[in-house]
Design a protein around this motif. Structure first.
Motif, short mmCIF file in Angstrom:
data_model
loop_
_atom_site.label_atom_id
_atom_site.label_comp_id
_atom_site.label_asym_id
_atom_site.label_seq_id
_atom_site.Cartn_x
_atom_site.Cartn_y
_atom_site.Cartn_z
N VAL A 1 -15.05 14.93 40.80
CA VAL A 1 -14.75 15.76 39.68
C VAL A 1 -15.24 14.87 38.34
N PHE A 2 -15.29 13.47 38.49
CA PHE A 2 -15.63 12.58 37.36
C PHE A 2 -16.72 11.88 37.56
N TYR A 3 -17.75 12.60 38.53
CA TYR A 3 -18.98 11.87 38.89
C TYR A 3 -19.96 11.58 37.55
N ARG A 4 -20.14 12.63 36.77
CA ARG A 4 -20.80 12.48 35.49
C ARG A 4 -20.34 11.35 34.76
N TRP A 5 -18.98 11.08 34.39
CA TRP A 5 -18.63 10.30 33.81
C TRP A 5 -18.57 8.90 34.34
N SER B 1 -20.78 7.86 36.63
CA SER B 1 -22.15 7.31 36.64
C SER B 1 -22.72 6.96 35.37
N ALA B 2 -22.26 7.79 34.19
CA ALA B 2 -22.96 7.68 33.01
C ALA B 2 -22.25 6.29 32.44
N SER C 1 -21.09 3.87 34.14
CA SER C 1 -21.25 2.73 34.90
C SER C 1 -22.78 2.21 34.26
N PHE C 2 -23.77 2.88 34.01
CA PHE C 2 -24.99 2.65 33.92
C PHE C 2 -25.09 2.28 32.37
N LYS D 1 -19.96 6.25 25.43
CA LYS D 1 -18.92 6.34 24.42
C LYS D 1 -19.60 7.20 23.48
N LEU E 1 -21.36 9.69 23.81
CA LEU E 1 -21.23 11.11 24.00
C LEU E 1 -19.91 11.62 24.09
N GLY E 2 -18.99 10.67 23.82
CA GLY E 2 -17.52 11.23 23.53
C GLY E 2 -16.93 11.05 25.12
N LEU F 1 -28.38 7.15 43.54
CA LEU F 1 -27.09 7.19 43.56
C LEU F 1 -26.30 7.84 44.75
#
Lengths: 303, 251
Positions: free
Chosen positions: A159-163, A165-166, A168-169, A175, A177-178, A226
């Motif tokens: 569910v939170f994959y985008r959050w 990965s973004a 972590s990178f 931040k 991006l909100g 990833l």
């Protein structure tokens, strides 16, 4: 001929139960481990596994119960407390982050040891089992706990994959991006706490750390994508768990120990012969892709 | 005066007890390339981070098109310093550029054809199409900087805040990036760039923000790029040679 593979499964339910629990442990640990590894926080897993002890003991002292929810809640709470403590200390100018981790978790773990030895001698907390695990005698409660925690971890990561990965990178960009980077961080830490607690009975508080760190480290030597890294880490965890179980049965050793040693040997093999940065040979980069980085930069300037 | 696109008021940031940014305020209009200039430790990066929401200021307000709403703030696009991330991270160039779309897609919305087209177009604009499938660590410094620029382009913001996009890049990349920034300006976007090379300030930027913890000056380059103001910005660390119509400076 294959009797050494098949026979253990006929010797009783313990083999099935053991294999099921170590597999569940390996999958959850591998997935979370990849994100910890990429955030350069592998050793925080060490800290969280240790501070679960005072969490469990304190929760028991307060509630008088050792039920699964109580244990999870206690461990999650001390896990968050340790995370906040480590960060508060690390942010001070004259304290090194690695020392901060060491100070916080050893102090909390020691407090747990004191509580355990003075206040709860009569409770059924088996220190040896807590530290080293007992795969072959794993309880129903522990299996149910894993059957709850591992799918939960997988769903949350998906569910939170985008959050994840973004942040972590590139946390600064995330931040902007909100994305609630701090909440993602504490969420990840809580997931690690829950996973270590659920894994205690099967592999113990010390060796669970290896199941978090080693699969990710191996996977990064096998892939620089990833999603593939996650797949390789899970594969590493499950293969080590399975092979380790057999080794443990046939040489009559501690299962957790055999699993971790197997995982370490797989890492060593990949370290030596792996396609990315392998020491002995690394065919992928030179033959497979044709162009090295130097050639590609010339291309780009022309294009 | 046209409408203020970005309005910063009383922006103040402390790191522990140390005052990093002292009540900085200015307001920017659209269609401008603006340089942010100041010595090391002047709070340039801090200011950018506080504006984009990457750090929380102790005091101050950021308004975008007259609004402080979170939604409005996302029209700001942030290009961090290249050194701020781990280039060994297991992602491809295209993956990183696609992150620019996360602002619009949130957690669950799938990438549509529109999103994919924007990612491809951004890669084209910075000349990275051929390298799109590479892991980002295989790129040169200049190419990595262009990955960050492409990610910002894919985000389709109205205001671009860039932290030293020319640090450690070769001349070819620098002029390629400047080309892209100029076309953004011509589309009416506001582009704020932290810049270190005083010799190219006049050529690149029509407006300057001079800071050294406090705002020293903000205005058209012609008016603000003066020996006196530069001296005040850089303190004693700057040698200024000037005659009637040229100013030579070295920091």
């Amino acid at each position: 001929m294959l009797s050494w593979l098949v026979d253990p499964w006929t010797w009783g339910a313990w083999m099935w139960r053991g294999m099921l629990s170590v597999t569940l442990v390996a999958v959850a640990c591998a997935v979370l481990g990849v994100f910890l590894y990429l955030r350069r926080m592998s050793l925080v897993a060490d800290a969280l596994a240790h501070v679960a002890l005072p969490g469990i003991v304190a929760a028991f002292l307060i509630s008088g119960s050792l039920s699964a929810p109580v244990m999870l809640f206690g461990a999650a709470l001390t896990g968050l407390l340790a995370t906040v403590g480590i960060e508060t200390l690390s942010r001070r100018p004259n304290i090194r982050p690695d020392a901060a981790i060491g100070i916080v978790f050893t102090a909390m773990f020691a407090a747990g040891v004191i509580l355990l030895s003075t206040r709860v001698q009569d409770a059924h907390i088996d220190t040896h089992c807590l530290l080293f695990g007992d795969v072959l005698g794993v309880s129903d409660r522990s299996i149910w706990l894993l059957a709850f925690v591992t799918p939960l971890v997988l769903v949350l990561v998906a569910v939170f994959y985008r959050w994840l990965s973004a942040s972590s990178f590139d946390p600064g960009f995330a931040k902007s991006l909100g994305i609630p980077v701090a909440a993602v961080h504490y969420g990840l830490m809580t997931a690690v706490s829950l996973t270590t607690v659920a894994s205690f009975e099967a592999v113990g508080a010390i060796l669970v750390i290896a199941l978090i760190i080693v699969p990710a480290a191996t996977a990064h030597r096998l892939s620089d994508r990833l999603h593939l890294m996650l797949a390789f880490a899970v594969a590493h965890g499950v293969v080590s768990a399975t092979v380790g179980m057999y080794v443990a049965i046939w040489i009559d050793s501690s299962a957790a120990g055999a699993i971790v040693v197997t995982g370490g040997l797989i890492y060593a093999a990949v370290f030596l012969f792996g396609p990315r940065h392998g020491l002995v040979f690394s065919p992928g980069r030179h033959c497979g892709q044709g162009l090295g980085p130097e050639a590609s930069s010339i291309n780009a300037l022309e294009g | 005066m046209s409408e203020a696109v970005l309005c910063v008021t009383d922006l103040t940031v402390y790191y522990g007890d140390e005052l990093a940014l002292d009540s900085v305020g200015f307001s920017l209009t659209g269609g401008k390339l603006i340089g942010v200039v100041g010595p090391n430790g002047a709070g340039k990066s801090t200011m950018i981070k506080a504006i984009v929401g990457s750090i929380l200021p102790n005091r101050g307000k950021v308004e975008v098109f007259g609004s402080t709403a979170k939604r409005a703030l996302r029209r700001i696009t942030y290009v961090p310093q290249r050194g701020s991330v781990d280039w060994d991270f297991p992602v491809t160039v295209r993956d990183v550029v696609a992150q620019g779309r996360y602002a619009h897609l949130g957690l669950f919305r799938r990438f549509t054809t529109v999103d994919r087209d924007l990612v491809e177009r951004s890669l084209e604009l910075v000349g990275l199409v051929q390298l799109a499938e590479r892991q980002i660590g295989e790129l040169s410094g200049g190419q990595q900087q262009r990955v960050f620029l492409a990610r910002a382009l894919a985000q389709q913001g109205d205001i671009y805040l860039m932290d030293e996009p020319f640090a450690g890049v070769d001349a070819a990349t620098e002029s390629a990036i400047v080309e892209v920034l100029r076309s953004l300006r011509d589309e009416g976007k506001t582009v704020l760039v932290v810049h270190h090379d005083l010799s190219t300030l006049r050529e690149y930027f029509e407006e300057l923000v001079l800071i050294n913890r406090k705002l020293i000056a903000h205005g058209p380059t012609d008016k603000v790029f003066t020996p006196d103001l530069l001296q005040r910005t850089y303190g004693g660390k700057l040698a200024v040679f000037s005659n009637k119509d040229t100013t030579l400076v070295s920091a």
